[in-house]
Scaffold this motif. Structure first.
Motif, PDB file in Angstrom:
ATOM      1  N   VAL A  96       0.869  -1.179   0.000  1.00 46.34           N
ATOM      2  CA  VAL A  96       0.000   0.000   0.000  1.00 46.34           C
ATOM      3  C   VAL A  96       0.903   1.226   0.000  1.00 46.34           C
ATOM      4  N   GLU A  97       0.673   2.140  -0.947  1.00 49.47           N
ATOM      5  CA  GLU A  97       1.449   3.378  -1.020  1.00 49.47           C
ATOM      6  C   GLU A  97       0.492   4.552  -1.137  1.00 49.47           C
ATOM      7  N   ASP A  98       0.542   5.439  -0.165  1.00 51.04           N
ATOM      8  CA  ASP A  98      -0.357   6.604  -0.127  1.00 51.04           C
ATOM      9  C   ASP A  98      -1.812   6.189  -0.294  1.00 51.04           C
ATOM     10  N   GLY A  99      -2.178   5.065   0.287  1.00 53.02           N
ATOM     11  CA  GLY A  99      -3.552   4.595   0.231  1.00 53.02           C
ATOM     12  C   GLY A  99      -3.888   3.784  -1.002  1.00 53.02           C
ATOM     13  N   THR A 100      -2.988   3.753  -2.002  1.00 54.12           N
ATOM     14  CA  THR A 100      -3.204   2.956  -3.208  1.00 54.12           C
ATOM     15  C   THR A 100      -2.684   1.545  -2.987  1.00 54.12           C
ATOM     16  N   MET A 101      -3.528   0.553  -3.248  1.00 53.95           N
ATOM     17  CA  MET A 101      -3.144  -0.835  -3.040  1.00 53.95           C
ATOM     18  C   MET A 101      -2.721  -1.490  -4.339  1.00 53.95           C
ATOM     19  N   LEU A 102      -1.643  -2.269  -4.289  1.00 52.62           N
ATOM     20  CA  LEU A 102      -1.256  -3.122  -5.402  1.00 52.62           C
ATOM     21  C   LEU A 102      -1.766  -4.516  -5.081  1.00 52.62           C
ATOM     22  N   VAL A 103      -2.697  -5.004  -5.898  1.00 57.55           N
ATOM     23  CA  VAL A 103      -3.370  -6.276  -5.635  1.00 57.55           C
ATOM     24  C   VAL A 103      -3.063  -7.253  -6.765  1.00 57.55           C
ATOM     25  N   THR A 104      -2.686  -8.470  -6.401  1.00 56.45           N
ATOM     26  CA  THR A 104      -2.426  -9.531  -7.373  1.00 56.45           C
ATOM     27  C   THR A 104      -3.470 -10.627  -7.215  1.00 56.45           C
ATOM     28  N   ALA A 105      -3.940 -11.154  -8.334  1.00 53.49           N
ATOM     29  CA  ALA A 105      -4.859 -12.289  -8.308  1.00 53.49           C
ATOM     30  C   ALA A 105      -4.588 -13.154  -9.532  1.00 53.49           C
TER      31      ALA A 105
END
Length: 201
Positions: A86-95
């Motif tokens: 999570v960076e500055d509230g932005t999530m990096l999500v993998t699926a």
């Protein structure tokens, strides 16, 4: 249990997502920056362990799984989301998903409830050891190229059995058909060049 495609191939999709202002998720409410997140969502209850990026101790938080919850949306398509950072509230999500239709459906569902969803990377994964065979990194595209390509993928423009016209996509972006066509060609050329411009076999 998630099904595996008959040919043993799956797609790994990396998405950047920005939660909406009224989204009450413990992943982002505890810290705006995290290097690792573990999520355990069972029924209506959710427990997360968040490792803040500043190195401070692990934070455990609890929340309620609502209809617009990230985990619920992914689960609805038989996918398990992994929040990588999570960076500055932005999530990096993998699926991992079975096909491009699922990518389109997941992204469409997320965009109904979240402020921003951006496709960052697609990789073809195959074999028992889940080896990534072909990877498409979208981060090198310009914002306009990425916007056009994402819309085309999500709307099914590249699917042969779909009746999606270039003019419809161009109207959605408020640009001409020729401008969108040029953006898509440039984006596809960049992706293909990157995919085959390596030292691999």
């Amino acid at each position: 249990m998630a099904r595996v495609a008959r040919d043993g191939r799956r797609l790994r999709v990396d998405l950047e997502v920005d939660p909406s202002d009224d989204w009450d998720c413990p992943i982002v409410s505890e810290t705006p920056d995290a290097t690792d997140v573990a999520v355990n969502a069972v029924g209506h209850d959710c427990t997360v362990d968040v490792q803040p990026a500043d190195g401070e101790g692990l934070v455990r938080a609890r929340g309620e799984v609502s209809e617009d919850c990230l985990c619920r949306i992914f689960q609805g398509f038989g996918c398990v989301p992994h929040v990588r950072r999570v960076e500055d509230g932005t999530m990096l999500v993998t699926a991992y998903v079975d096909d491009r239709d699922t990518v389109r459906d997941v992204v469409g569902a997320l965009r109904e409830t979240l402020d921003r969803v951006r496709l960052v990377r697609l990789a073809v994964v195959e074999g028992p050891e889940a080896t990534e065979r072909v990877t498409f990194d979208l981060s090198a595209l310009t914002p306009k190229q990425r916007e056009g390509l994402e819309l085309a993928v999500v709307r099914g423009y590249f699917d042969g059995d779909r009746d999606v016209r270039l003019g419809e996509l161009a109207a959605d972006l408020d640009i001409s058909k020729s401008a969108l066509s040029q953006r898509l060609r440039a984006a596809q050329a960049k992706i293909v060049t990157d995919a085959f411009d390596g030292d691999g076999e």
